[in-house]
Design a protein around this motif. Structure first.
Motif, PDB file in Angstrom:
ATOM      1  N   THR A 145       0.849  -0.644   0.399  1.00  0.00           N
ATOM      2  CA  THR A 145      -0.350   0.271   0.010  1.00  0.00           C
ATOM      3  C   THR A 145       0.534   1.297  -0.378  1.00  0.00           C
ATOM      4  OG1 THR A 145      -0.072  -0.014   2.337  1.00  0.00           O
ATOM      5  CG2 THR A 145      -1.744  -1.027   0.916  1.00  0.00           C
ATOM      6  N   VAL A 146       0.231   2.300  -0.719  1.00  0.00           N
ATOM      7  CA  VAL A 146       1.080   3.940  -0.656  1.00  0.00           C
ATOM      8  C   VAL A 146      -0.474   4.680  -0.349  1.00  0.00           C
ATOM      9  CG1 VAL A 146       2.162   5.368  -2.197  1.00  0.00           C
ATOM     10  CG2 VAL A 146       2.802   2.725  -2.100  1.00  0.00           C
ATOM     11  N   ASP A 147       0.133   5.882  -0.102  1.00  0.00           N
ATOM     12  CA  ASP A 147      -1.359   6.928   0.569  1.00  0.00           C
ATOM     13  C   ASP A 147      -0.771   7.730  -0.681  1.00  0.00           C
ATOM     14  OD1 ASP A 147      -1.299   5.829   2.944  1.00  0.00           O
ATOM     15  OD2 ASP A 147       0.560   6.587   3.700  1.00  0.00           O
ATOM     16  N   TYR A 148      -2.157   8.587  -0.828  1.00  0.00           N
ATOM     17  CA  TYR A 148      -2.359   9.688  -2.096  1.00  0.00           C
ATOM     18  C   TYR A 148      -1.248  10.115  -1.606  1.00  0.00           C
ATOM     19  CZ  TYR A 148      -7.608   8.194  -2.359  1.00  0.00           C
ATOM     20  OH  TYR A 148      -7.892   7.694  -2.549  1.00  0.00           O
ATOM     21  N   ASP A 149      -1.047  10.900  -3.105  1.00  0.00           N
ATOM     22  CA  ASP A 149      -0.341  12.165  -3.450  1.00  0.00           C
ATOM     23  C   ASP A 149       1.683  11.194  -2.766  1.00  0.00           C
ATOM     24  OD1 ASP A 149      -1.860  13.164  -3.649  1.00  0.00           O
ATOM     25  OD2 ASP A 149      -2.732  14.046  -1.733  1.00  0.00           O
ATOM     26  N   SER A 150       2.323  10.422  -2.849  1.00  0.00           N
ATOM     27  CA  SER A 150       3.247   9.592  -2.672  1.00  0.00           C
ATOM     28  C   SER A 150       3.357   9.031  -3.513  1.00  0.00           C
ATOM     29  CB  SER A 150       2.995   8.769  -1.267  1.00  0.00           C
ATOM     30  OG  SER A 150       2.606   9.405   0.065  1.00  0.00           O
ATOM     31  N   GLU A 151       4.698   9.764  -3.766  1.00  0.00           N
ATOM     32  CA  GLU A 151       5.955   9.057  -5.169  1.00  0.00           C
ATOM     33  C   GLU A 151       6.258   8.048  -4.422  1.00  0.00           C
ATOM     34  OE1 GLU A 151       8.218  12.301  -6.571  1.00  0.00           O
ATOM     35  OE2 GLU A 151       6.525  13.669  -7.489  1.00  0.00           O
ATOM     36  N   PHE A 152       6.959   6.713  -5.378  1.00  0.00           N
ATOM     37  CA  PHE A 152       7.271   5.875  -5.690  1.00  0.00           C
ATOM     38  C   PHE A 152       7.582   4.939  -6.815  1.00  0.00           C
ATOM     39  CE2 PHE A 152       2.933   4.378  -5.801  1.00  0.00           C
ATOM     40  CZ  PHE A 152       2.971   2.968  -6.367  1.00  0.00           C
ATOM     41  N   SER A 153       8.987   4.216  -6.495  1.00  0.00           N
ATOM     42  CA  SER A 153       9.215   3.170  -8.049  1.00  0.00           C
ATOM     43  C   SER A 153       9.195   2.415  -7.689  1.00  0.00           C
ATOM     44  CB  SER A 153      10.266   3.945  -7.962  1.00  0.00           C
ATOM     45  OG  SER A 153      10.927   5.428  -8.158  1.00  0.00           O
ATOM     46  N   PRO A 154       8.576   1.355  -8.425  1.00  0.00           N
ATOM     47  CA  PRO A 154       8.217  -0.020  -8.183  1.00  0.00           C
ATOM     48  C   PRO A 154       8.597  -0.407  -9.163  1.00  0.00           C
ATOM     49  CG  PRO A 154       6.512   1.518  -9.674  1.00  0.00           C
ATOM     50  CD  PRO A 154       6.936   2.093  -9.226  1.00  0.00           C
ATOM     51  N   HIS A 155      10.040   0.169  -9.955  1.00  0.00           N
ATOM     52  CA  HIS A 155      10.684   0.216 -10.861  1.00  0.00           C
ATOM     53  C   HIS A 155      12.011   1.058 -10.943  1.00  0.00           C
ATOM     54  CE1 HIS A 155      12.941  -0.988 -14.740  1.00  0.00           C
ATOM     55  NE2 HIS A 155      12.878  -3.048 -14.481  1.00  0.00           N
TER      56      HIS A 155
END
Length: 471
Positions: A145-155
């Motif tokens: 899970t990732v919160d709204y408005d949070s950037e993440f890099s799945p790759h």
């Protein structure tokens, strides 16, 4: 880089889009096709891609037409992460387990009927479960899970941000930045399902200001919703006219629509527009989804928080009964008047609502309120289209109850709201793909984007199933 439309292309359900970028392949959604038996049989076809080669999945929201094939994907070899919002995971836990339970139960019943000597069902095609509860539990372990408005890099070559779509609890718009092997970056935005702004409980969809490639839904791309005040006036009139001698049956999606109906009934009661009333929520899944909704109270808009804070004071006037036990549900089918029954499924194609329709459709003193989208081929769609004879639980029933379609309750943005959301883009996306709509609705929204929105200089396409496009 390219995208292939493996679902929800010139149809509303079966969301599934394969994105191939640089050195990775990922899916946006992996949903079930819903509708009549012929439509549902498409779910048994092999995936048009190798699940073992999918690196990850981005899930926009929990509805089965977006999430319902994820367990089958993992059964067939997918083992990567599935990214979504916390509220979506809580709802997916409820919805996928219910989906598996229904499939296993239906398979057992069909097998038993077919085994009876000279049984009329013995020549019917028996469809095995697409997946089991055990498969669902395995699939749920893949979620992150990732919160709204949070950037993440799945790759390494992909960056993602979930934004609030205002459709159901946890629903998300996807902002996806894709970097190719030459270091060039393109931004893809997938609207998911967008909510109608100004609606109760949830916040309005987040405006997005830029995209190179846009996927935009079009469920109601060819029409406008009835305004909410008129919708509520009609609901009050139907309830007041009906409950003295009959029942009001409301087929409602367990996630989103049921909670919104509870909200509106509470609000109408607080305004003194309804007298004492018994409302029955006859859906274990809806009850579980309501508990999830309460858990995520922080996602409500201000008006919803205020109303739910005073809900206990209203329940003396508005008596809400949550029906979980099967025997209590059976008893409810024997009630002849005075009840508002909210029950799943929302398209009248399965679940406990079938039994309530069986008991009430043939009675002229009763009413059926349709409060959501009805896919082609479903019983709900046939009722909306005015069909006067239906077959339920082995019986032919003449439709005597009045049928009311309350379009104002839709959780999907109508054409005006879709265009308003698209207006937030500072410049037209280079490529726009209009999806999640029947062909007529998608074409109407595409035309409106070109003409009313001034996107005629960009590429606006209504893709067909299985087509691939360069990004």
């Amino acid at each position: 880089m390219q995208i292939t439309f493996h679902g929800a292309a010139q149809q509303v359900t079966g969301s599934c889009f394969l994105v191939e970028a640089a050195d990775c392949r990922f899916l946006i959604d992996c949903g079930m096709v819903q509708g009549n038996r012929e439509a549902r049989e498409r779910n048994y076809e092999p995936f048009a891609f190798d699940p073992r080669r999918i690196d990850f999945v981005l899930l926009t929201h929990a509805h089965i037409d977006h999430s319902g094939m994820l367990p089958r994907l993992s059964v067939q070899g997918f083992s990567g992460p599935i990214f979504t919002t916390p509220a979506t995971l809580d709802l997916v836990d409820v919805l996928l387990k219910d989906s598996a339970h229904i499939q296993e139960t239906d398979f057992e019943r069909s097998t038993q009927r077919a085994s009876k000597p000279n049984g009329r069902h013995r020549h019917h095609k028996i469809m095995p479960p697409l997946y089991t509860l055990r498969d669902v539990n395995h699939c749920l372990r893949l979620f992150h899970t990732v919160d709204y408005d949070s950037e993440f890099s799945p790759h390494a070559s992909v960056k993602v941000r979930f934004r609030d779509a205002g459709h159901i609890l946890g629903s998300a718009i996807l902002e996806v930045w894709l970097t190719d092997l030459q270091g060039r970056t393109r931004k893809l935005v997938a609207s998911g399902d967008l909510g109608q702004p100004g609606r109760p409980i949830l916040r309005d969809p987040t405006p997005i200001d830029s995209a190179d490639v846009l996927l935009i839904e079009s469920t109601y791309g060819d029409r406008l919703h009835k305004d909410m005040p008129s919708t509520l006036d009609e609901l009050v009139e139907v309830v007041q006219r009906t409950v003295a001698k009959g029942n009001v049956v409301i087929p409602a999606f367990a996630v989103g629509r049921t909670q919104e109906l509870i909200y509106e009934f509470l609000k109408l009661s607080s305004q003194g527009r309804l007298g004492p009333l018994d409302i029955f929520i006859d859906s274990p899944m809806a009850i579980a989804a309501t508990e999830v909704t309460r858990k995520h109270f922080t996602l409500f808009d201000d008006e919803a928080r205020e109303l739910f804070a005073q809900a206990k004071q209203l329940t003396q006037q508005l008596r809400i009964h949550f029906v979980s036990d099967v025997q209590d549900s059976i008893k409810l089918t024997r009630v002849r008047s005075g009840a508002v029954i909210i029950s799943a499924s929302g398209m009248c194609d399965a679940g406990r609502v079938i039994h309530h329709l069986h008991q009430n459709l043939g009675r002229r003193e009763c009413a059926v309120v349709i409060a959501g989208f009805q896919a082609q081929g479903t019983l709900g769609r046939r009722l909306v289209d005015g069909e006067r004879h239906v077959r339920l639980l082995g019986d032919d029933i003449e439709v005597q109850a009045t049928v009311h379609t309350l379009g104002g309750f839709s959780a999907h943005a109508d054409q005006r709201a879709l265009l308003d959301w698209a207006r937030a883009f500072e410049r037209p996306p280079a490529k726009t793909y209009v999806i999640h709509g029947e062909a007529q609705a998608s074409q109407a929204l595409a035309s409106a984007l070109r003409q009313q929105q001034g996107w005629g200089t960009s590429e606006v396409v209504v893709p067909s199933h299985g087509t691939a496009y360069a990004l």
